[in-house]
Design a protein around this motif. Sequence first.
Motif, PDB file in Angstrom:
ATOM      1  N   THR A 133       0.665  -1.128  -0.004  1.00 32.46           N
ATOM      2  CA  THR A 133       0.047  -0.046  -0.002  1.00 32.46           C
ATOM      3  C   THR A 133       0.783   1.379   0.114  1.00 32.46           C
TER       4      THR A 133
ATOM      5  N   GLN B 184      -3.683  -2.086  -7.173  1.00 33.39           N
ATOM      6  CA  GLN B 184      -4.049  -3.026  -6.149  1.00 33.39           C
ATOM      7  C   GLN B 184      -5.074  -3.976  -6.174  1.00 33.39           C
TER       8      GLN B 184
ATOM      9  N   VAL C  64      -6.736   1.315   4.285  1.00 34.98           N
ATOM     10  CA  VAL C  64      -6.286  -0.194   4.055  1.00 34.98           C
ATOM     11  C   VAL C  64      -5.955  -0.947   5.271  1.00 34.98           C
TER      12      VAL C  64
END
Length: 245
Positions: A57, A66, A156
């Motif tokens: 990330t 991603q 995330v």
Amino acid sequence: MSGSSPRPNRVVFTRQGVWRGFVVSMPLWVGMLPFGIVIGLLSAAKGLSFAETMLMTTIVFAGAAQLVALELWTDPAPILAATIATLVVNIRMAPMGAALAPWLDKLRGWKLWGTLATLVDHSFALAIAEQRAGGRDAGYLLGIGLGIWISWVACVAMGHLGGGMLQVSPGHPLFFASIAAFLSILVPLWRGARLDLLPWLVAGLVAVAAHRAALPVPLPLLAGTFAGATLGAWLEIRGRAVRWK
């Protein structure tokens, strides 16, 4: 007499511009929340550890890339397929950089590379709107990117940590967050002309048609991108030719 005041069109890079961009990015943090949580959930579901997810990330910092990589993720990991897919997804960054050249060409060192490293769709859209309004502080672009990067990493992380407590079905509305986030950034890019909507519409229709034709990822995205970009370029060239006459 030559004055020492800056020229009206001279590009600058100030801490005030960076802070203003950071503040402008804050409302986008809400939109990052569901998208980032989805990425975190998918990472946990695919077996990535928290450290691996955070490393991806912080370094990749590209939600669409991603998402595509995670959709292709298996054991053993398809490194080549994931690399090609993410390359196709991120190829849009090339024309973004070209559009931002009036600012980027004036930057050097960490200012340039830091700005490029944090450039995403949202910061691009807001920076283009700022340019069109006559803005000349390139720090504004870096500030937006930094703000989004911080919120993205945090979202995330929350998604991954909550992955064991929250089970989300494949068709859950939460997965629409990524689409909604990308649709929202089209608003500041639209200049008000109805004709500008045509390339976007064509890109969407071609991508959906390619998806329904069962073309593998990322071919639908690539087909839609090239279709919309080709039509947009043709309309732009045609418009210039008409103006020159």
